[in-house]
Motif scaffolding. Structure first.
Motif, PDB file in Angstrom:
ATOM      1  N   UNK A  19       0.805  -1.235   0.000  1.00  0.00           N
ATOM      2  CA  UNK A  19       0.000   0.000   0.000  1.00  0.00           C
ATOM      3  C   UNK A  19       0.829   1.271   0.000  1.00  0.00           C
ATOM      4  N   UNK A  20       2.065   1.190   0.526  1.00  0.00           N
ATOM      5  CA  UNK A  20       2.889   2.396   0.580  1.00  0.00           C
ATOM      6  C   UNK A  20       3.324   2.869  -0.805  1.00  0.00           C
ATOM      7  N   UNK A  21       3.135   2.059  -1.842  1.00  0.00           N
ATOM      8  CA  UNK A  21       3.468   2.498  -3.193  1.00  0.00           C
ATOM      9  C   UNK A  21       2.571   3.639  -3.656  1.00  0.00           C
ATOM     10  N   UNK A  22       1.410   3.799  -3.024  1.00  0.00           N
ATOM     11  CA  UNK A  22       0.528   4.914  -3.387  1.00  0.00           C
ATOM     12  C   UNK A  22       1.200   6.254  -3.148  1.00  0.00           C
ATOM     13  N   UNK A  23       2.121   6.313  -2.208  1.00  0.00           N
ATOM     14  CA  UNK A  23       2.820   7.571  -1.942  1.00  0.00           C
ATOM     15  C   UNK A  23       3.672   8.000  -3.124  1.00  0.00           C
ATOM     16  N   UNK A  24       4.036   7.052  -3.988  1.00  0.00           N
ATOM     17  CA  UNK A  24       4.842   7.377  -5.168  1.00  0.00           C
ATOM     18  C   UNK A  24       3.993   7.550  -6.422  1.00  0.00           C
ATOM     19  N   UNK A  55      -3.775  -0.803   6.942  1.00  0.00           N
ATOM     20  CA  UNK A  55      -2.702  -1.394   6.132  1.00  0.00           C
ATOM     21  C   UNK A  55      -1.680  -0.368   5.676  1.00  0.00           C
ATOM     22  N   UNK A  56      -2.047   0.911   5.598  1.00  0.00           N
ATOM     23  CA  UNK A  56      -1.129   1.937   5.115  1.00  0.00           C
ATOM     24  C   UNK A  56      -0.196   2.352   6.238  1.00  0.00           C
ATOM     25  N   UNK A  57       1.088   2.288   5.967  1.00  0.00           N
ATOM     26  CA  UNK A  57       2.081   2.702   6.949  1.00  0.00           C
ATOM     27  C   UNK A  57       2.366   1.677   8.021  1.00  0.00           C
ATOM     28  N   UNK A  58       1.703   0.534   7.964  1.00  0.00           N
ATOM     29  CA  UNK A  58       1.913  -0.483   8.984  1.00  0.00           C
ATOM     30  C   UNK A  58       3.122  -1.337   8.634  1.00  0.00           C
ATOM     31  N   UNK A  59       3.819  -1.804   9.644  1.00  0.00           N
ATOM     32  CA  UNK A  59       4.966  -2.677   9.438  1.00  0.00           C
ATOM     33  C   UNK A  59       4.508  -4.131   9.432  1.00  0.00           C
TER      34      UNK A  59
END
Length: 389
Positions: A19-24, A55-59
């Protein structure tokens, strides 16, 4: 195999995996996807992220709820989407870290489609205006197309500026609908007849009407002959017009005939050269708009063109329309034509541009070797050249 379809699947799979790919991918919008189901799913993923999904930003591993919640949210706007297809998208992604590159491919396809759609709209409106003897619709559609090109250039991270293509696009000139062809030719004959019998009327149209505005090339040549006589201060009538046409070789090569020239006197009617000239200009403007639109369409259909070149080539293809439009505004006594397209202030951040282009950082160029001899004297200290004070 469709690379654009594969890219859409890969970018969605990358976001479902990470999900962190959305930041890019802030520069990528749902409308840039071709398939409606992909549009709905990407919009749902964006919404979950903005709503603060766990789910976003979670490890650690991504929870299954990220996929199921995205499918449920997208299912509110499109039919047929299941968790099975979402997992197929995950399998279609080779490398989640390559999401910006996949997104760039999606954006590239969207740019080609968007330019083609707006060019087709301009062509349709221009032909409709030609049928009705109007120009407002074509001018508005041209403004919309220019605005779209400028916005797409900013999203891609390039400067919108007209650039001539190395090879001309394979699109023939558009012509007005046959329903109006006879009326346009009649307007041109009446205008030439008025200008021949009323030489002072040339001053009403000479500043903004050009020979290329005439649909019939023979009429355009006659207008050039009238302009040449007026420029040299020669008297204008049917005899001097025939003489000028002969001097230009228009009778010898068959461009004009003596009957065409002598028949101008039969078409003389009381009328205003300015009014008739504006009618000719309307036809020229819609005809040029349709031709420019077809040229832009041909460029958009060339898959080998990168988005930057496509946008700049398209702006160049609209140049003839800008020139005719400026003269039309002069004829109507309206405001000055708009300035050329320039990049708007506040463009995308450099990080977004770099992600959109997905290019590696270029290596710095090696510095030139140091000179071993004495440094050259500055230009101001050099002695003047021979023969110059």
């Amino acid at each position: 195999m469709n690379p654009l379809l594969k890219a859409e699947q890969a970018v969605l799979g990358a976001v479902l995996i990470d999900p962190d790919q959305l930041a890019h991918l802030d520069w990528l919008a749902a409308v840039h996807f071709y398939r409606p189901v992909h549009q709905a799913l990407f919009a749902a993923l964006r919404k979950l992220r903005s709503d603060g999904h766990p789910a976003t930003g979670a490890e650690g591993p991504v929870p299954l709820s990220w996929v199921t919640d995205a499918v449920d949210e997208a299912g509110l706007h499109v039919r047929g989407l299941t968790a099975v297809y979402a997992h197929a998208l995950i399998s279609a992604c080779p490398r989640p870290a390559h999401a910006p590159v996949y997104g760039r491919m999606v954006l590239e396809g969207a740019i080609h489609r968007t330019v083609a759609q707006h060019a087709a709209r301009l062509h349709q409106v221009a032909r409709a205006d030609a049928l009705q003897g109007k120009v407002e619709g074509a001018l508005h559609s041209a403004d919309v197309l220019i605005g779209v090109l400028t916005d797409l250039a900013r999203r891609w991270g390039t400067e919108p500026r007209p650039v001539a293509p190395t090879t001309a696009p394979a699109a023939g000139p558009a012509v007005p609908p046959p329903v109006r062809a006879n009326q346009v030719a009649e307007d041109e004959r009446f205008l030439l007849a008025v200008l021949t019998e009323q030489p002072k009327a040339m001053a009403e149209v000479v500043d903004w009407l050009r020979s290329g505005d005439f649909t019939d090339p023979a009429h355009g040549q006659l207008y050039r002959c009238l302009g040449a006589l007026q420029h040299r201060g020669e008297p204008i009538d049917r005899i001097t017009l025939l003489w000028e046409a002969q001097r230009r070789g228009l009778l010898a090569d068959g461009t004009l005939s003596g009957e065409q020239l002598t028949s101008l006197g039969d078409d003389v009617i009381p009328g205003s050269a300015e009014w008739l000239g504006e009618r000719v200009m309307r036809s020229s403007l819609t005809r040029t708009a349709a031709a420019s639109a077809r040229a832009v369409q041909a460029l958009a259909e060339d898959e080998a063109l990168g988005p930057g070149r496509l946008i700049n080539y398209a702006l160049h293809a609209l140049g003839p329309l800008d020139e005719v439009r400026a003269r039309w505004q002069t004829a109507k006594g309206g405001p000055a034509p708009k300035a050329p397209v320039t990049p708007a202030a506040g463009g995308p951040p450099p990080a977004r541009v770099q992600a959109a282009r997905a290019r590696s950082t270029p290596h710095p160029a090696p510095s030139p070797p140091a000179r071993t001899g004495p440094a050259p004297a500055p230009a101001s200290a050099r002695s003047p050249s021979r023969g110059h004070p």
